[in-house]
Scaffold this motif. Structure first.
Motif, PDB file in Angstrom:
ATOM      1  N   ILE A 232      49.383   9.705   3.091  1.00  0.00           N
ATOM      2  CA  ILE A 232      48.298   9.161   2.262  1.00  0.00           C
ATOM      3  C   ILE A 232      48.652   9.399   0.796  1.00  0.00           C
ATOM      4  N   CYS A 257      36.802  15.165   8.647  1.00  0.00           N
ATOM      5  CA  CYS A 257      38.110  14.636   9.077  1.00  0.00           C
ATOM      6  C   CYS A 257      38.252  14.869  10.585  1.00  0.00           C
ATOM      7  N   PRO A 258      38.413  13.817  11.380  1.00  0.00           N
ATOM      8  CA  PRO A 258      38.452  14.018  12.836  1.00  0.00           C
ATOM      9  C   PRO A 258      39.675  14.792  13.301  1.00  0.00           C
ATOM     10  N   ALA A 259      40.730  14.783  12.489  1.00  0.00           N
ATOM     11  CA  ALA A 259      41.946  15.500  12.889  1.00  0.00           C
ATOM     12  C   ALA A 259      41.949  16.945  12.392  1.00  0.00           C
ATOM     13  N   CYS A 261      42.781  17.977   9.588  1.00  0.00           N
ATOM     14  CA  CYS A 261      44.103  18.181   8.981  1.00  0.00           C
ATOM     15  C   CYS A 261      44.019  18.245   7.470  1.00  0.00           C
ATOM     16  N   MET A 262      42.789  18.482   6.931  1.00  0.00           N
ATOM     17  CA  MET A 262      42.632  18.557   5.478  1.00  0.00           C
ATOM     18  C   MET A 262      42.159  19.963   5.088  1.00  0.00           C
ATOM     19  N   ILE A 271      46.617  17.661   2.643  1.00  0.00           N
ATOM     20  CA  ILE A 271      46.525  16.903   3.898  1.00  0.00           C
ATOM     21  C   ILE A 271      47.791  17.156   4.702  1.00  0.00           C
ATOM     22  N   CYS A 276      47.326  13.461  10.735  1.00  0.00           N
ATOM     23  CA  CYS A 276      46.326  12.470  10.309  1.00  0.00           C
ATOM     24  C   CYS A 276      46.201  11.359  11.360  1.00  0.00           C
ATOM     25  N   ARG A 277      44.969  10.962  11.647  1.00  0.00           N
ATOM     26  CA  ARG A 277      44.742   9.903  12.640  1.00  0.00           C
ATOM     27  C   ARG A 277      44.532   8.540  11.997  1.00  0.00           C
ATOM     28  N   ARG A 278      44.756   8.426  10.738  1.00  0.00           N
ATOM     29  CA  ARG A 278      44.611   7.147  10.022  1.00  0.00           C
ATOM     30  C   ARG A 278      43.229   6.547  10.259  1.00  0.00           C
ATOM     31  N   CYS A 279      42.197   7.395  10.117  1.00  0.00           N
ATOM     32  CA  CYS A 279      40.853   6.894  10.419  1.00  0.00           C
ATOM     33  C   CYS A 279      40.183   6.263   9.212  1.00  0.00           C
ATOM     34  N   MET A 280      40.727   6.491   8.013  1.00  0.00           N
ATOM     35  CA  MET A 280      40.207   5.939   6.753  1.00  0.00           C
ATOM     36  C   MET A 280      39.023   6.716   6.188  1.00  0.00           C
ATOM     37  N   HIS A 281      38.515   7.723   6.900  1.00  0.00           N
ATOM     38  CA  HIS A 281      37.303   8.367   6.398  1.00  0.00           C
ATOM     39  C   HIS A 281      37.483   8.913   4.977  1.00  0.00           C
ATOM     40  N   CYS A 282      38.513   9.733   4.778  1.00  0.00           N
ATOM     41  CA  CYS A 282      38.672  10.367   3.467  1.00  0.00           C
ATOM     42  C   CYS A 282      38.917   9.312   2.380  1.00  0.00           C
TER      43      CYS A 282
HETATM   44  S1  SF4 Z   1      42.520   9.392   7.263  1.00  0.00           S
HETATM   45 FE1  SF4 Z   1      41.076  10.426   8.648  1.00  0.00          FE
HETATM   46  S2  SF4 Z   1      42.357  11.744   9.918  1.00  0.00           S
HETATM   47 FE2  SF4 Z   1      43.584  11.164   8.136  1.00  0.00          FE
HETATM   48  S3  SF4 Z   1      43.260  12.801   6.666  1.00  0.00           S
HETATM   49 FE3  SF4 Z   1      41.742  11.210   6.202  1.00  0.00          FE
HETATM   50  S4  SF4 Z   1      39.924  11.820   7.319  1.00  0.00           S
HETATM   51 FE4  SF4 Z   1      41.622  12.983   8.203  1.00  0.00          FE
END
Ligand code: SF4
Ligand code: SF4
Lengths: 403, 81
Positions: A232, A257-259, A261-262, A271, A276-282
């Motif tokens: 990211i 963050c679902p993983a 990892c932050m 990070i 990272c699960r590439r969820c876009m949340h952050c």
């Molecule tokens: S994209 Fe999702 S999984 Fe990856 S660092 Fe951001 S919140 Fe966490």
């Protein structure tokens, strides 16, 4: 014409409230169009008597095409002669639903001339839906639409009209050119779109990033969702700015963050991208500070559908990462192998996701010549092709006994 | 010797005609039947062309009743005048 509009006390209830009302729209159309007048009449009667009065017409269409027209006849054609025929036409929308006002006016002019004037922008597949015309007007509508460069979309057991998010045209998160890919696949599979040859429908949906604005993971047999495989991108000064402006980075970003990892120590955001699960949340929460990585492409997922024959299904990963570059031949090769296997072995009205469930993912992957990989596993130990050592040993022993 | 599009279209048409009113045939049913009947003399691409020819000429039409089928043109029961 307005004088012909009948009393519709039940439908009138649906005009109340601050939200848009289809009844209001049909009443507006009824001032100009006799089909809309009879539509109101038949609908009111249906509501009153709690009976649907439409009959399905399975044979109407335009010459050469097997999809794009959904036949409807009224069961009350003597009482409501203007909706005796009330066929729907699905028209292939432009990629990303970008129109000029001129194009929209031209479509509406054609539809006011040949149909009820009523439209549904857009149907769940994404098409422009033109509601209500008679059989003798189908070919003239088709001819006139072709003159303004529009074509009929899919329906029945064929490729349904592919759809995509606006992608790079408007959205900074797009990891590939969704509109380009959607157009390319639409043109490449014209035959499959217009000439139904499958066990059931097959939908492509293209989303530029995991926000998945076209809900491809829930609504398409093949979901093509933009992603990245490097780190990211982070602007540390912008992260600090968010914190200085009062954002609770720990609570609103890191904890969600679902993983997991932050990490945030109050001054620095870290990070661990390998998790990272590439969820876009952050990225969604801090758009000025975080961006998808630079090495971009898409994840291809397979098998979702809405709950019609069996329950609803979400797509699962088929190809974890692929570069999205025209002519997308690698994806098309996989798609065509999928169709070959499904056409050969699929049952009538069996979506590809249901087919995979029935034959087993392991067998399916073997048939389409794709290697199983860990990313395909949704739930370890529930997946039919994940074998653990103890099972191997058991099998080996059985084989030994038999020999 | 490889079959021509016309020959395959004629054979498919006969199948559709014989089944009319008794069984609805899907395009894939016709393709499979042709491959069974003619073996190496036909392939899926040729069958696809034959179906296209049948539909473009108006000899057959696509119909939809929970799935898509190929039938002879006819007036369906649900149709109003
Ligand atoms: S994209 Fe999702 S999984 Fe990856 S660092 Fe951001 S919140 Fe966490
Ligand atoms: S799916 Fe992603 S790229 Fe497409 S419009 Fe939504 S946020 Fe933008």
């Amino acid at each position: 014409m307005a004088d012909n509009v009948q009393e519709t006390p039940l439908l009138d209830e649906l005009e109340k409230g601050p939200w848009p009302s289809f009844v209001k729209e049909i009443k507006m159309a009824a001032k100009r169009n006799p089909m809309a007048v009879d539509l109101l009449g038949q609908l009111e009667k249906s509501y009153r008597e709690k009976i649907g009065y439409w009959k399905h017409g399975g044979i109407v269409g335009v010459m050469g095409y097997g999809g794009g027209v959904i036949g409807r006849y009224s069961d009350l054609s003597e009482e409501f002669p203007n909706v005796s025929h009330f066929h729907t036409m699905r028209i292939n929308q432009p990629a990303g639903w970008f129109y000029t006002t001129d194009a929209l006016r031209s479509i509406c002019d054609i539809w006011e001339k040949h149909g009820s004037g009523l439209t549904n922008m857009h149907g769940s597949t994404g098409d422009i839906i033109l509601l209500g015309t008679s059989t003798d007007h189908l070919e003239p509508v088709f001819d006139e639409l072709q003159k303004i460069d529009f074509d009929i979309g899919g329906s029945g057991s064929d490729v349904r009209t592919p759809s995509c998010c606006c992608g790079q045209a408007r959205c900074e998160w797009a990891c590939y050119d969704t509109m380009g890919a959607c157009y390319d696949f639409t043109m490449a599979y014209q035959d499959e779109l217009h000439r139904p040859a499958f066990p059931y429908k097959f939908k492509f949906k293209f989303s530029g990033c995991p926000n998945d604005c076209v809900a491809s993971i829930a609504r398409s047999d093949l979901s093509i969702i933009g992603t990245w495989r490097d780190d990211i991108q982070m602007d540390e000064a912008a992260v600090k700015e968010y914190a200085d402006n009062g954002m609770d980075i720990q609570k609103d970003v890191v904890d969600n963050c679902p993983a997991k990892c932050m990490a945030w120590d109050g001054t620095k955001l870290e990070i661990d991208n390998s998790y990272c699960r590439r969820c876009m949340h952050c990225i969604n929460v801090m758009p000025k500070a975080l961006r998808p990585g630079k090495d971009r492409g898409a994840t291809i997922l397979i098998g979702s559908k809405a709950p019609i024959v069996e329950g609803a299904m979400l797509s699962s990963v088929l190809i974890p990462f692929i570069k999205m570059e025209p002519p997308y031949q690698e994806i098309k090769d996989v798609v065509e192998r999928i169709w070959d296997v499904w056409c050969e072995e699929g049952k009538n009205r069996e979506r590809i996701g249901e087919f995979i469930q029935r034959v087993g993912l392991g067998n399916f992957l073997e048939a389409i010549e794709v290697e199983p990989i860990p990313e395909m596993v949704a739930h370890p130990r529930e997946n039919p092709y994940v074998f653990y050592e103890e099972y191997y040993e058991e099998d080996d022993e059985e084989e030994d006994d038999e020999s | 010797m490889a079959k021509t599009v016309d020959e395959v279209a004629d054979a498919m048409y006969t199948m559709v005609k014989d089944a009319q009113g008794m069984k609805k045939l899907k395009p894939m049913d016709l393709t499979k039947a042709m491959i069974e009947m003619y073996g190496d003399e036909v392939d899926k691409k040729l069958c696809k062309e034959a179906i296209k020819q049948l539909v473009n000429s108006g000899r057959c039409v696509y119909t939809y009743f929970g799935g898509s089928f190929l039938e002879l043109p006819h007036r369906e029961g649900a149709a109003n005048d």
